[in-house]
Design an enzyme around this catalytic site. Structure first.
Site, short mmCIF file in Angstrom:
data_model
loop_
_atom_site.label_atom_id
_atom_site.label_comp_id
_atom_site.label_asym_id
_atom_site.label_seq_id
_atom_site.Cartn_x
_atom_site.Cartn_y
_atom_site.Cartn_z
N ARG A 155 0.82 -1.13 0.03
CA ARG A 155 -0.06 -0.04 -0.05
C ARG A 155 0.93 1.30 0.02
NH1 ARG A 155 -3.56 -1.33 5.15
NH2 ARG A 155 -1.22 -2.21 5.93
N LYS A 191 1.94 2.35 7.25
CA LYS A 191 2.13 1.53 8.49
C LYS A 191 3.10 2.40 9.35
CE LYS A 191 0.70 -1.91 9.71
NZ LYS A 191 -0.45 -2.10 10.44
N TYR A 226 -0.79 4.68 10.62
CA TYR A 226 -1.24 4.00 11.51
C TYR A 226 -0.17 3.29 12.42
CZ TYR A 226 -5.25 2.55 8.92
OH TYR A 226 -6.58 2.67 8.22
N HIS A 255 -0.60 2.11 16.15
CA HIS A 255 -0.70 1.04 17.18
C HIS A 255 0.16 1.20 18.31
CE1 HIS A 255 -3.74 -0.40 14.41
NE2 HIS A 255 -3.15 -0.46 13.51
N GLU A 309 -5.88 5.37 13.53
CA GLU A 309 -6.61 4.59 14.13
C GLU A 309 -7.34 5.40 15.50
OE1 GLU A 309 -2.49 3.44 16.19
OE2 GLU A 309 -3.21 4.02 14.27
N LEU A 333 -12.05 -4.91 19.84
CA LEU A 333 -11.19 -3.62 19.71
C LEU A 333 -11.47 -2.85 21.08
CD1 LEU A 333 -9.37 -1.44 17.98
CD2 LEU A 333 -11.62 -0.55 17.33
N ASP A 379 -2.35 -6.13 15.50
CA ASP A 379 -1.86 -4.90 15.35
C ASP A 379 -1.64 -4.07 16.99
OD1 ASP A 379 -0.92 -4.24 13.18
OD2 ASP A 379 -2.76 -3.50 12.11
#
Length: 376
Positions: A15, A75, A94, A96, A118, A240, A270
């Site tokens: 991506r 990421k 992202y 995490h 997120e 989550l 994640d």
């Protein structure tokens, strides 16, 4: 604003943070956009596409980070990318962080301003930048689980849909949110018998309204999960806790009661995973076995569908990227409390309560941190 998107460095991550159409929107707004050469190739987006949209192509991550102020990724940054970060950088991706104390500390030391996809919120509730990847991961989870249930892939040799005279596989979905709802839809479509567990009665009612009696639901308690995992051929972990470490729902003791060759697809990996025995894996080495149970714990599941995932992500992130570029990060988060919810680290300080709690680090009041950070 100088905006840049580097080539992703995570294992088999294809991506990219900006599409050519996003570049064109930024360029039209008067911003300079830098793209690392080859960044979009895995999503079938060529350097020529980016150049035509108005991007300036640069060679390598060091040049990209040197040129840009706002870094738009997919990421979390690799350790070697962190070495390129400056205190004036804004990193939008992202993270995490609740699952990675070392990364948290390194980002604090960089002095950069880190806004996590997120934890950006929406006026009506929910997590709009997490949602598109959750939907894709949820749709992938049953087909991935179905593959690893095949005997040659290490599973029990069970077909998700069963066969005439043979019952379908039992699929347990832990969590009735975005991931769980998508996983339920696909698993039902593949012919499986699906049981969904959650502690939110409203979420369970929504599933019943959507799927009728095709999907069974239970209230999630330790005892209910312990009984359900015994019968499951495939467990999809989809629970989550926004910004925090995922709850442990399957203990090691529970694992020992599961069928030999059963499969766990831990979509929550994640954020640390929902299974006590879960640990991060990669697309190049996606599974391992504990107590005869196959664990699939790839931390970038949507990376297997990079073109679809890249466009879905950009559809959600572009308005926020434009706001950050047009206004500067400080004004953008002052104007938008939902974007402000994504600011987790700024000028060496943690502004996210779940991240601070996860690693035993001090939490800074947000206004104090912003005042110390200065203008964009």
């Amino acid at each position: 604003m100088r905006v840049g998107a580097p080539k992703e460095t995570k294992d088999n991550e294809y991506r990219v943070g900006l599409t050519p159409s996003s570049v064109a929107e930024l360029a039209h707004a008067g911003h300079e956009v830098f793209i690392e050469r080859g960044a979009g190739e895995g999503a079938d987006l060529s350097d020529a596409d980016y150049a035509a949209a108005g991007a300036k192509l640069v060679d390598g991550p060091e040049a990209l980070f040197a040129a840009a102020q706002l870094i738009v990724k997919v990421k979390e940054p690799h350790r070697r990318e962190i070495a390129y970060l400056r205190p004036d950088h804004v990193l939008f991706t992202y993270f995490h962080l609740a699952a990675d104390g070392e990364l948290t500390r390194e980002l604090m030391a960089s002095g950069a301003h880190c806004i996590a996809y997120e934890t950006v919120t929406a006026p009506g509730g929910g997590l709009p930048l997490l949602a598109p990847m959750s939907e894709i991961a949820g749709r992938l989870a049953p087909q991935i689980g179905a593959h690893f249930l095949e005997k040659q892939a290490g599973g029990r040799g069970v077909l998700l849909a069963g066969a005439p005279g043979v019952p379908p596989a039992d699929v347990l979905v832990l969590g009735a949110g975005s991931v769980g709802a998508q996983a339920t839809a696909i698993a039902l479509g593949m012919g499986a018998s699906v049981l969904v567990a959650d502690r939110n009665p409203d979420a369970l009612r929504r599933l019943e309204t959507r799927f009728g009696f095709a999907a069974r639901t239970i209230y999630s308690t330790r005892a209910a999960i312990a009984e359900s995992v015994k019968r499951a051929d495939l467990v999809i972990c989809a629970a989550l806790a926004p910004g925090a470490r995922a709850p442990i729902l399957i203990t090691r003791d529970m694992l020992s009661t599961m069928k030999r060759g059963a499969v766990i697809v831990d979509v929550a990996i994640d954020q640390g995973g929902c299974c006590e025995t879960s640990r991060p894996t990669s697309h190049s080495d996606p599974t391992y076995v504990v107590d005869g149970v196959v664990h699939y714990c790839v931390t970038n599941m949507p990376g297997v569908a990079p073109r679809t995932a890249t466009f879905a992500l950009n559809n959600a992130t572009l308005p926020f990227v434009l706001a950050l570029a047009n206004k500067g990060w400080r004004r953008a988060i002052e104007d938008d409390p939902h974007l402000r919810a994504g600011l987790e680290i700024s000028a060496g300080r943690i502004l996210s309560p779940p991240v601070a709690a996860a690693h035993g680090l001090p939490l800074s009041p947000q206004l104090m941190a912003l005042d110390s950070a200065g203008a964009a």
